[in-house]
Design a protein around this motif. Sequence first.
Motif, short mmCIF file in Angstrom:
data_model
loop_
_atom_site.label_atom_id
_atom_site.label_comp_id
_atom_site.label_asym_id
_atom_site.label_seq_id
_atom_site.Cartn_x
_atom_site.Cartn_y
_atom_site.Cartn_z
N CYS A 21 0.88 -1.21 0.17
CA CYS A 21 -0.20 0.08 -0.01
C CYS A 21 0.93 1.08 -0.06
O CYS A 21 1.70 1.18 0.73
N CYS A 37 0.22 3.04 3.91
CA CYS A 37 0.47 2.44 5.27
C CYS A 37 1.64 1.45 4.93
O CYS A 37 2.33 1.10 5.98
N CYS A 93 -4.62 0.12 0.26
CA CYS A 93 -5.12 -0.98 1.03
C CYS A 93 -6.66 -0.65 1.53
O CYS A 93 -6.90 0.86 1.39
N CYS A 107 -6.64 2.08 4.35
CA CYS A 107 -6.38 3.48 4.19
C CYS A 107 -7.70 3.97 3.51
O CYS A 107 -7.84 5.29 3.86
N ARG A 151 -2.95 -0.97 13.72
CA ARG A 151 -1.60 -1.05 13.00
C ARG A 151 -0.36 -0.80 13.73
O ARG A 151 0.41 -1.41 13.31
ZN LIG Z 1 -2.60 1.00 3.49
#
Ligand SMILES: [Zn+2]
Length: 199
Positions: free
Chosen positions: A59, A62, A100, A103, A166
Motif C-alpha cells: 500500500c 501505510c 489498501c 487506508c 496498525r
Molecule cells: Zn494502507
Amino acid sequence: MYAFHRSQCPAYLTDCWERLGRHYETRKRRNQRYRFKWFSEFRYPTTKQKLYEMTQGHCAFCDGGSLGAESRMTLEHFKPKSRKQFYRLAYQWENLYPCCDTCQAQKRDGYDAALLVGDQPGYVFDDYFIVNYITGGLEPNPLVASENQHRADVTIATYGLNLDVRKISRKRELRYYRHRDASVEFIDDFRYRYFLNDA
Ligand SMILES: [Zn+2]
C-alpha cells in the motif's frame, strides 16, 4: 509511508485518460449520482498490477502488503474523484495509487494539499516522520521544520496510520523481521518497511 518511483504512464492510458475524465466530468455535472466506473480502455487489472509493481506490492500509504484476509488491495484516487475540481483526474495515472482498503476507509473523500505521497520528488521518510518502537506508532519528526511536522500530522490522521490495529501489526512485523532467514527473505517481503529499516 515508504518512498517509491512512479513508472511512466502506460501508453494505452496516455491515449484515453483525458477523454475518459471529460466524459466522467460531463456525466457527473449532469447527475451527481452518476456512478464512477472503470472503462475497458483503462484496462483495470493491468493498470492495478502496474501500480502495485511500483511499490513491490505494498500500500502506498501505510506500506501494508500481501494482506490477504486482513485487507484488500484497491486503487486510490489521491485527489478524490467525488470532488468537482478533480473530476477530470479520475483516470490520470499520476492520481492513482495502490492502496489498501483500510487506508481507503480512513481517508474516504478527504483531501488536504499538505498530504504526503511516497512518489513526491525528493520525499524521504526521515524528513517527516520518526517511528516509536515501544508503541509501534509513527510520529512527526521533532527535529524538522514545523511545516514538515504539520504534513506528517495531516498524513497520519488522514490515513489512520496510528490506529491501534496498525501499531500492533507493526510490532508483530518487526518480530517476524528480526527472526527472518536473511538468505531468502528481504525487506520487500515484509510490511511497514519504514518501521523495519533501522530496526
Ligand atoms: Zn494502507
